[in-house]
Scaffold this active site. Structure first.
Site, PDB file in Angstrom:
ATOM      1  CB  CYS A 227      -0.867  -0.025   1.221  1.00 20.30           C
ATOM      2  SG  CYS A 227      -2.073   1.521   1.294  1.00 20.30           S
TER       3      CYS A 227
ATOM      4  CB  CYS B 171      -0.395   2.514   4.149  1.00 14.82           C
ATOM      5  SG  CYS B 171      -1.895   1.921   3.538  1.00 14.82           S
ATOM      6  CG  ASP B 172       3.442   1.065   4.358  1.00 16.18           C
ATOM      7  OD1 ASP B 172       2.945   1.531   5.267  1.00 16.18           O
ATOM      8  OD2 ASP B 172       3.271  -0.086   4.001  1.00 16.18           O
TER       9      ASP B 172
END
Ligand code: NAP
Length: 317
Positions: free
Chosen positions: A145, A148-149
């Site tokens: 993701c 997200c990261d």
């Protein structure tokens, strides 16, 4: 004799546990069947159990570890009277009410539980490469993701695996942070839509490794790179990168519901837009099992709240 419940929630990621908090506070005494650990990548709590730091869940200005966030949600659901059992639903029958749910002997004519309403929140899984050491590296340089990261890879070099829209979307997003993004694709032509291809080709930070597949990860406790095999010559080489994003598709966890609920062509559960209603009245769906667009913890939690309110109102009427 099956045990009768007002509401059963199947799945314990952010969607299921949010639905549990809401239905518990509505005095519906929900039973959450949270799943059970069957492999390192399949365990109660869902995909956040495989994440390290979560920085984009509102309310945690300093971030929170994924497993801790899930434990907090679980504790919150228990506090209001949700009952959580660590097992899997193995069979359902939604053909008549009360709905039937089996958690143990599926061949037994009597289900383990009956329920007035069911909330399905079984989530989805990112398809992975199934290489040695893959699961322990998730959250340690290996991610599925970018939203997200990506932030963790400022000025670093990253590889993205895949050739579809997801891979190019992730690659484009990652160029905001990374100094260089290498897209590794197993063929010499992309599957992605033309507009995404044009954007990627025009992005000076994106490079392509064609006819290449990743056959191994470098680094024991943290990603240090990948071993890439040329699919034409068979030649192998190391590509040193700080992060690897796998973007080869997702699989919703819908096996259990194939002949009971209507699915979309892509395998996700069909819900009435703007609601959590499925094709069966009294069965509601939330989270990634019905969301192939946003796939965020916060959107899953939000849809869990919707399912709880939909179920509560439906039961009330
Ligand atoms: P996808 O279209 O199925 O593409 C998966 C890609 O991964 C393909 O290039 C495939 O290679 C590759 N792949 C599959 N298994 C692999 C393996 N084991 N090893 C290496 N490579 C592998 O999946 P997606 O990109 O996640 O997209 C899913 C759907 O969502 C699509 O309909 C897509 O259009 C849509 N989507 C749209 C957007 C957007 O419009 N912004 C963004 C994301 C997704 P091959 O090409 O060789 O099969």
């Amino acid at each position: 004799m099956p045990e009768h419940r007002q509401i059963i929630i199947i799945g314990s990621g952010p969607a299921g546990l949010t639905a549990a908090v809401y239905t518990a506070r509505a005095s519906l005494a929900p039973l959450v069947v949270e799943g059970e650990p069957s492999s390192m990548s399949d365990q109660p709590g869902g995909q956040l159990m495989l994440t390290t730091e979560v920085e984009n869940f509102p309310g945690f200005p300093d971030g929170i570890m994924g497993p801790e966030l899930m434990m907090n949600m679980r504790t919150q659901a228990l506090r209001f009277g949700a009952e959580i059992i660590t097992t899997k639903v193995r069979r359902v029958d939604f053909s008549e009410r009360p709905f039937k749910v089996w958690t143990d002997n599926v061949d037994h004519p009597e289900p383990t539980y009956t329920a007035e309403a069911v909330i399905v929140s079984t989530g989805a899984q990112s398809i992975m490469l199934d290489l040695p050491n893959e699961v322990p590296l998730i959250g340690h340089g290996l991610s599925t993701c970018a939203t997200c990261d990506g932030f963790f890879f400022r000025d670093q070099e990253i590889a993205v695996v895949g050739g579809g829209d997801s891979a190019l979307e992730e690659a484009g997003f990652l160029t905001k942070f990374a100094s260089k993004v290498t897209v590794i694709h197993r063929r010499d032509a992309l599957r992605a839509s033309q507009i995404m291809q044009d954007r990627a080709f025009a992005n000076p930070k994106i490079e392509f490794r064609w006819n290449s597949r990743v056959v191994g990860y470098l680094g024991d406790t943290k990603i240090a790179g990948v071993v890439v095999e040329d699919t034409v010559t068979g030649e192998r080489s190391d590509l040193r990168v700080d992060g690897v994003f796998i973007a080869i598709g997702h699989r919703p966890n819908t096996d259990l519901f194939q002949s009971h609920l209507e699915l979309l062509d892509n395998g996700y559960l069909k819900t009435t837009p703007g609601t959590s209603y499925t094709s069966v009245e009294g069965v509601f769906a939330c989270g990634d099992v019905q969301d192939f667009t946003y796939r965020q913890a916060i959107t899953a939690a939000g849809s869990g709240c919707m399912a709880a309110i939909d179920a509560e109102r439906w039961l009330h009427h």
